[in-house]
Design an enzyme around this catalytic site. Structure first.
Site, PDB file in Angstrom:
ATOM      1  CG  ASP A   1      -2.122   0.973   1.005  1.00 16.88           C
ATOM      2  OD1 ASP A   1      -2.427   1.320  -0.156  1.00 16.88           O
ATOM      3  OD2 ASP A   1      -2.741   1.367   2.003  1.00 16.88           O
ATOM      4  N   GLY A   2       0.360   2.292  -0.545  1.00 23.58           N
ATOM      5  CA  GLY A   2       1.033   3.571  -0.550  1.00 23.58           C
ATOM      6  C   GLY A   2       0.047   4.646  -0.153  1.00 23.58           C
TER       7      GLY A   2
ATOM      8  CD  GLU B   1      -1.483   2.417  -3.470  1.00 27.36           C
ATOM      9  OE1 GLU B   1      -1.069   1.257  -3.291  1.00 27.36           O
ATOM     10  OE2 GLU B   1      -2.477   2.881  -2.872  1.00 27.36           O
TER      11      GLU B   1
ATOM     12  CG  ASP C   1      -5.230  -0.236  -1.605  1.00 23.76           C
ATOM     13  OD1 ASP C   1      -4.243   0.185  -2.246  1.00 23.76           O
ATOM     14  OD2 ASP C   1      -5.510   0.170  -0.462  1.00 23.76           O
TER      15      ASP C   1
ATOM     16  CG  HIS D   1      -9.066   2.290   3.592  1.00 18.43           C
ATOM     17  ND1 HIS D   1      -8.066   2.588   4.481  1.00 18.43           N
ATOM     18  CD2 HIS D   1      -8.771   2.976   2.466  1.00 18.43           C
ATOM     19  CE1 HIS D   1      -7.211   3.432   3.912  1.00 18.43           C
ATOM     20  NE2 HIS D   1      -7.617   3.676   2.689  1.00 18.43           N
TER      21      HIS D   1
ATOM     22  CG  ASP E   1      -3.951   2.567   5.055  1.00 21.40           C
ATOM     23  OD1 ASP E   1      -3.672   3.347   4.116  1.00 21.40           O
ATOM     24  OD2 ASP E   1      -4.630   2.905   6.038  1.00 21.40           O
TER      25      ASP E   1
END
Length: 154
Positions: free
Chosen positions: A9-10, A47, A70, A120, A130
């Protein structure tokens, strides 16, 4: 050799703004978490950076890897094969060519497939990534310079 699962995640606090990435690598009983923050960057760069760094950490070429992300930006570019067309055209007019070139170098060393997960949501490891990314972006004492970031070039 065990298959390797990578979650990434970024995050950017403002876009552009301070940002960070987080990644969790799992293979058998082994687990590694990595993260880093940057002074000025974008969400898409973080990301993609998360995926690059995670793949670069793999010790053996030819690894069987599944990356969960994501980021539609990253997942679609690879799974729909857009990035290979961009490469043929020298990434003309595309954002983040430095990271896409870095990605392709390491991607080609392994057997990698991507799976998109909703951000999320209920994916425990994605949520962990995250938290790692946001914490790294907020760690003002350890932020690095994102040398590839250019305003407007994302």
């Amino acid at each position: 050799m065990n298959p390797i699962t990578i979650y990434t995640d970024g995050s950017a606090l403002g876009n552009p703004g301070p940002g960070g990435y987080g990644a969790v690598l799992i293979s058998g009983r082994f687990r590694k978490e990595v993260s880093q923050g940057f002074r000025l960057t974008t969400n898409n760069r973080m990301e993609l950076m998360a995926v690059c760094v995670a793949l670069e950490l793999l010790r053996f070429d030819g690894s069987d890897v599944t990356v969960y992300s994501d980021s539609k930006y990253v997942v679609d570019a690879v799974e729909k094969r857009w990035v290979f067309g961009w490469e043929k055209k020298g990434f003309a007019g595309k954002k983040n060519p430095d990271l896409w070139q870095r990605f392709l170098r390491v991607y080609r060393r392994h057997s990698v497939r991507f799976v998109w997960v909703k951000g999320h949501a209920e994916t425990v490891e994605n949520n962990r990534c995250d938290r790692l990314a946001v914490a790294a972006a907020n760690d003002r004492a350890h932020l690095l310079e994102d040398a590839g970031y250019t305003p407007g070039g994302e």
